[in-house]
Motif scaffolding. Structure first.
Motif, short mmCIF file in Angstrom:
data_model
loop_
_atom_site.label_atom_id
_atom_site.label_comp_id
_atom_site.label_asym_id
_atom_site.label_seq_id
_atom_site.Cartn_x
_atom_site.Cartn_y
_atom_site.Cartn_z
N SER A 148 0.79 -1.19 0.28
CA SER A 148 0.23 -0.22 0.05
C SER A 148 0.59 1.55 0.19
N GLY A 149 2.40 1.70 1.00
CA GLY A 149 2.76 2.32 1.00
C GLY A 149 2.34 3.24 1.81
N PRO A 150 3.16 3.94 1.94
CA PRO A 150 3.06 5.34 3.83
C PRO A 150 1.30 5.69 3.30
N ARG A 151 0.91 5.77 4.52
CA ARG A 151 -0.32 6.44 5.01
C ARG A 151 -0.85 8.46 4.32
N ASP A 152 -2.02 8.52 4.11
CA ASP A 152 -1.27 9.84 2.94
C ASP A 152 -0.79 9.81 2.11
N SER A 153 -0.15 9.15 1.58
CA SER A 153 0.76 9.50 0.58
C SER A 153 -0.12 9.16 -0.71
N ALA A 154 -0.24 10.49 -2.26
CA ALA A 154 -0.86 10.49 -2.84
C ALA A 154 -0.14 10.18 -3.82
N GLY A 155 -1.43 8.90 -4.01
CA GLY A 155 -1.03 8.10 -5.79
C GLY A 155 -0.25 6.31 -4.92
N SER A 156 -1.26 6.54 -3.50
CA SER A 156 -0.71 4.82 -2.83
C SER A 156 -1.44 4.25 -3.53
N ARG A 157 -1.14 2.67 -3.18
CA ARG A 157 -2.42 1.93 -3.40
C ARG A 157 -2.49 1.31 -2.10
N SER A 158 -3.41 2.18 -1.67
CA SER A 158 -3.65 1.62 -0.32
C SER A 158 -4.61 1.12 0.07
N LEU A 159 -4.34 -0.36 0.31
CA LEU A 159 -5.62 -0.75 0.22
C LEU A 159 -6.91 -0.41 0.87
N GLY A 160 -8.59 -0.73 0.04
CA GLY A 160 -9.56 -0.44 -0.35
C GLY A 160 -10.17 -1.13 1.13
N VAL A 161 -11.43 -0.46 1.60
CA VAL A 161 -11.82 -0.75 2.46
C VAL A 161 -12.41 -2.31 2.45
N GLY A 162 -12.29 -3.77 3.14
CA GLY A 162 -13.21 -4.62 3.35
C GLY A 162 -11.69 -5.30 2.55
N GLU A 163 -10.53 -5.18 1.54
CA GLU A 163 -9.97 -5.79 0.63
C GLU A 163 -8.61 -6.19 2.31
N ASN A 164 -8.19 -7.22 1.92
CA ASN A 164 -7.71 -7.88 2.48
C ASN A 164 -6.82 -8.97 2.02
N LEU A 165 -5.64 -9.18 2.11
CA LEU A 165 -4.79 -9.91 1.02
C LEU A 165 -4.85 -11.55 2.21
N HIS A 193 -2.93 -1.36 10.26
CA HIS A 193 -1.86 -0.65 10.48
C HIS A 193 -2.06 -0.24 9.35
N SER A 194 -1.09 1.22 9.29
CA SER A 194 -0.43 2.25 8.50
C SER A 194 1.23 3.02 8.83
N TYR A 195 1.78 2.95 8.22
CA TYR A 195 2.82 3.67 8.75
C TYR A 195 2.98 5.24 7.72
N ALA A 196 3.68 6.24 8.15
CA ALA A 196 3.92 7.22 7.64
C ALA A 196 6.05 7.73 7.68
N LEU A 197 4.80 8.12 6.54
CA LEU A 197 7.15 8.72 6.15
C LEU A 197 7.86 10.10 6.67
#
Ligand code: FPP
Ligand code: K
Length: 459
Positions: free
Chosen positions: A325-342, A390-394
């Motif tokens: 997903s990449g860091p939270r709040d980063s424009a263009g990150s491929r964040s997993l959407g609601v309900g998406e879980n690997l 969980h998510s992380y930031a830069l």
């Protein structure tokens, strides 16, 4: 209660019956696998047992987490053990850590154990640096890991101040190898456990990243504890996609966590994991570790589900999901959407709650095994992972090499029920959140680090 009053439970069929594609070839492996499915199925379907009250289950057919019983079990585990347990002597730091973390996850105040913990660990530090299993034992990175996490869990100056960081730093310098990895103890094996435990100690204790002058790895041209480490972990990834103890070994769940957590300490996961690992291959291997109908996770190919992998493998998911997903709040990150879980966090919760809870308290590997504090702690970690995302930031200013490791937060991404997409899945267990890399509460990890940031080591 009349049948018509019974709730319509939301349970996918694949967690209720034998696997639909049996393999006719019978081997030692298939026999124990069938036996495991047979011991799990009645428990996965216990909601149909007419002798059980519907109040014992939530709407997803999951039994309650028997918190009081498990708390009692963990308290007993902090007491004295009878003589036959002498073989566990070198694991004393772990026994403390598992019980304390388990109690924390269940909502208990563990600061009350502070003075006992300080007293216990006081004599375990080796005069040449590092922590062993008890007075007079050699220092080992695994024991050091469990000891540092226990001290962080209870917190306070007395606990932090106990560690001889100067000696720890030199000891770690002697464990650092020319190929980038770490030995777990002087003269012992080099493996991915060593890599995680070393970076964990360096980051929590705010030790200098530069290698001490007396580190033999300096002779090979290495200058810092991080040099060659990513490349070393890269070589631990196997042809299956999973991660082995060391290059050339068999992929195993415990080492997957060690490598991923180590890479998340090394730098931001989207950079380090994508750089040093084949993420597609790793995702394929990780996904293959989850079984149905059990719902639990198996440590390696053709082996059985075991509650402890709810952590070793289960805790890989937030880390790899973060790398994807990449860091939270980063424009263009491929964040997993609601309900998406690997992975199926629902399946994992089913295995833990239905199959791992022992009647007398404590959680276990599988229904035919006895509970212990190791399985109790790590199944509860698994529930915590299921219940939190969980998510992380830069960091804006990237001077602190561990800034992303300390930026993790719980973000609220609900997961959908696999049976009924309109419902948000809920375990009903209410286990506490923990830091996905440090496996202790976020504030406990931050507090110890901050205490040592204010006391830079004079080298
Ligand atoms: C196999 O046991 C288990 C291992 C080879 C690894 C054990 C390692 C850990 C639990 C990780 C330690 C981590 C740190 C941070 C020190 P098995 O053959 O009994 O189990 P299996 O059949 O499930 O593979
Ligand atoms: K999750």
């Amino acid at each position: 209660m009349a049948d018509s009053d019974r709730t319509e439970y939301q349970i996918p069929f694949y967690y209720r019956c034998e696997p639909p594609l049996p393999d006719d070839l019978e081997t030692e492996t298939s026999i124990v696998q069938d036996k495991t499915v047979k011991e799990c199925l009645p428990l996965l379907n216990e909601v149909d047992d007419a002798s059980r009250s519907p109040f014992d289950f939530n709407e997803f057919g999951l039994p309650n987490l028997e918190k009081e019983k498990h708390i009692g079990f963990l308290h007993d585990n902090l007491g004295e053990f009878p003589a036959p347990f002498v073989g566990l002597d070198a694991s004393r730091p772990w026994m403390v850590y598992w019980a304390l973390l388990g109690l924390y996850l269940l909502g208990e105040d563990i600061s009350v154990f502070r003075s006992r913990v300080v007293k216990t660990f006081y004599s375990m530090q080796h005069p040449d640096g590092g922590i062993g299993g008890g007075f007079g034992q050699y220092a080992h990175l695994a024991g050091t890991y469990a000891a540092l996490l226990s001290l962080a869990l209870v917190g306070g100056e007395e606990a932090y101040g106990l560690v001889d960081r100067q000696k720890m730093w030199h000891w770690l310098g002697r464990l650092k190898q020319a190929d980038g990895g770490f030995k777990v103890s002087e003269g012992a094996e080099e493996d991915t456990r060593g890599a995680l435990c070393a970076l964990l100690a360096i980051s929590l204790l705010n030790l200098p990243l530069s290698l001490p002058r007396d580190s033999p790895a300096r002779a090979a041209g290495l200058e810092t504890f991080r040099d060659g480490l990513g490349e070393y972990l890269s070589r631990c990834q196997t042809y299956e996609g999973g991660i082995a103890a060391s290059p050339g070994g068999e992929a195993h769940g415990s080492y997957a966590f060690c490598a991923l957590a180590c890479l998340c300490l090394y730098g931001p996961p989207d950079r380090t994991i994508n750089k040093f690992l084949d993420v597609d291959a790793l995702l394929w291997w990780l996904s293959s570790r989850q079984y149905a109908p059990e719902g639990g996770l198996a440590g390696r190919t053709n082996k059985l589900v075991d509650g402890c992998y709810s952590h070793w493998l289960g805790s890989c998911w937030p880390l790899i999901q973060a790398a994807v997903s990449g860091p939270r709040d980063s424009a263009g990150s491929r964040s997993l959407g609601v309900g998406e879980n690997l992975y199926s966090s629902e399946g994992l919760a089913r295995y833990i709650l239905c199959c791992c809870q022992a009647e007398e308290g404590g959680l276990r590997d599988k229904p035919s095994k006895h509970p212990d504090s190791y399985h109790t702690c790590y199944t509860l970690c698994g529930l915590s992972t299921v219940e939190h995302s969980h998510s992380y930031a830069l960091a804006d200013n990237d001077d602190d090499p561990f800034s992303s490791a300390f930026s993790w937060e719980v973000s609220h991404t609900p997961i959908h029920s696999e049976q009924n997409d309109s419902k948000v899945f809920d375990t009903g267990a209410g286990v506490k959140k923990i830091h996905p890399i440090y496996t202790i509460p976020h504030d406990a990890a931050l507090a110890i680090r901050q205490w040592f940031l204010m006391r830079p080591l004079d080298v």
